[in-house]
Design a protein around this motif. Structure first.
Motif, short mmCIF file in Angstrom:
data_model
loop_
_atom_site.label_atom_id
_atom_site.label_comp_id
_atom_site.label_asym_id
_atom_site.label_seq_id
_atom_site.Cartn_x
_atom_site.Cartn_y
_atom_site.Cartn_z
N ASP A 121 0.82 -1.21 0.00
CA ASP A 121 0.00 0.00 0.00
C ASP A 121 0.86 1.26 0.00
N ALA A 122 1.90 1.27 0.81
CA ALA A 122 2.77 2.44 0.89
C ALA A 122 3.44 2.72 -0.45
N ILE A 123 3.88 1.67 -1.11
CA ILE A 123 4.56 1.84 -2.41
C ILE A 123 3.57 2.25 -3.49
N GLN A 124 2.41 1.59 -3.53
CA GLN A 124 1.42 1.89 -4.56
C GLN A 124 0.85 3.30 -4.41
N ASP A 125 0.63 3.73 -3.16
CA ASP A 125 0.09 5.06 -2.94
C ASP A 125 1.09 6.14 -3.33
N GLY A 126 2.37 5.86 -3.15
CA GLY A 126 3.41 6.80 -3.53
C GLY A 126 3.41 8.08 -2.73
N GLU A 127 2.78 8.08 -1.58
CA GLU A 127 2.73 9.29 -0.76
C GLU A 127 4.01 9.42 0.05
N GLU A 128 4.58 10.61 0.03
CA GLU A 128 5.84 10.82 0.74
C GLU A 128 5.70 10.66 2.25
N LYS A 129 4.50 10.84 2.77
CA LYS A 129 4.33 10.68 4.21
C LYS A 129 4.56 9.24 4.66
N MET A 130 4.55 8.30 3.71
CA MET A 130 4.78 6.90 4.03
C MET A 130 6.26 6.53 4.07
N LEU A 131 7.12 7.40 3.56
CA LEU A 131 8.54 7.08 3.48
C LEU A 131 9.19 6.79 4.83
N PRO A 132 8.89 7.55 5.88
CA PRO A 132 9.50 7.20 7.17
C PRO A 132 9.13 5.80 7.64
N GLY A 133 7.88 5.41 7.43
CA GLY A 133 7.45 4.07 7.83
C GLY A 133 8.19 2.99 7.06
N LEU A 134 8.35 3.21 5.75
CA LEU A 134 9.11 2.24 4.95
C LEU A 134 10.56 2.19 5.40
N GLY A 135 11.08 3.33 5.80
CA GLY A 135 12.46 3.37 6.31
C GLY A 135 12.62 2.55 7.58
N VAL A 136 11.66 2.64 8.47
CA VAL A 136 11.70 1.85 9.70
C VAL A 136 11.60 0.36 9.38
N LEU A 137 10.71 0.01 8.45
CA LEU A 137 10.59 -1.40 8.06
C LEU A 137 11.89 -1.90 7.43
N PHE A 138 12.51 -1.07 6.59
CA PHE A 138 13.78 -1.48 5.98
C PHE A 138 14.85 -1.65 7.05
N GLU A 139 14.87 -0.78 8.03
CA GLU A 139 15.84 -0.89 9.12
C GLU A 139 15.68 -2.24 9.84
N LEU A 140 14.44 -2.64 10.08
CA LEU A 140 14.20 -3.93 10.73
C LEU A 140 14.71 -5.08 9.87
N ILE A 141 14.42 -5.01 8.58
CA ILE A 141 14.89 -6.06 7.66
C ILE A 141 16.41 -6.10 7.64
N TRP A 142 17.02 -4.96 7.50
CA TRP A 142 18.48 -4.86 7.43
C TRP A 142 19.12 -5.46 8.69
N ASN A 143 18.59 -5.11 9.84
CA ASN A 143 19.17 -5.59 11.10
C ASN A 143 18.99 -7.09 11.31
N GLN A 144 18.03 -7.70 10.62
CA GLN A 144 17.79 -9.14 10.74
C GLN A 144 18.49 -9.95 9.64
N SER A 145 19.20 -9.26 8.75
CA SER A 145 19.79 -9.92 7.59
C SER A 145 21.26 -10.25 7.81
N ASN A 146 21.68 -11.35 7.20
CA ASN A 146 23.11 -11.68 7.24
C ASN A 146 23.82 -10.90 6.13
N GLU A 147 25.12 -11.02 6.07
CA GLU A 147 25.91 -10.23 5.12
C GLU A 147 25.56 -10.55 3.67
N GLU A 148 25.29 -11.81 3.38
CA GLU A 148 24.93 -12.20 2.01
C GLU A 148 23.60 -11.55 1.60
N ASP A 149 22.64 -11.58 2.50
CA ASP A 149 21.35 -10.94 2.21
C ASP A 149 21.49 -9.43 2.05
#
Length: 73
Positions: free
Chosen positions: A27-55
């Motif tokens: 929804d955040a990507i499809q809507d393309g609203e800039e107000k959603m960018l901080p939320g996507l950033g937080v989600l990416f941070e969670l993914i990044w912190n749970q990923s190994n070096e290869e990922d």
């Protein structure tokens, strides 16, 4: 007023299951609203912190390709 945006976003998604998390991202990507960018950033941070070096390297490779495609027009 001291608003911790990261904590607010995490609180909003704390009880979400996988389908709900995916819907949030889509929804955040499809809507393309800039107000959603901080939320996507937080989600990416969670993914990044749970990923190994290869990922992480795979994400960086995908990001590089995405940037090239988005800026080659």
């Amino acid at each position: 007023m001291d608003l911790n945006l990261r904590n607010a976003i995490l609180s909003n998604i704390a009880s979400n299951n996988q389908e709900q998390l995916e819907a949030t991202i889509v929804d955040a990507i499809q809507d393309g609203e800039e107000k959603m960018l901080p939320g996507l950033g937080v989600l990416f941070e969670l993914i990044w912190n749970q990923s190994n070096e290869e990922d992480k390297q795979e994400m960086i490779d995908s990001l590089e390709q995405g940037v090239k495609q988005a800026t080659s027009s």
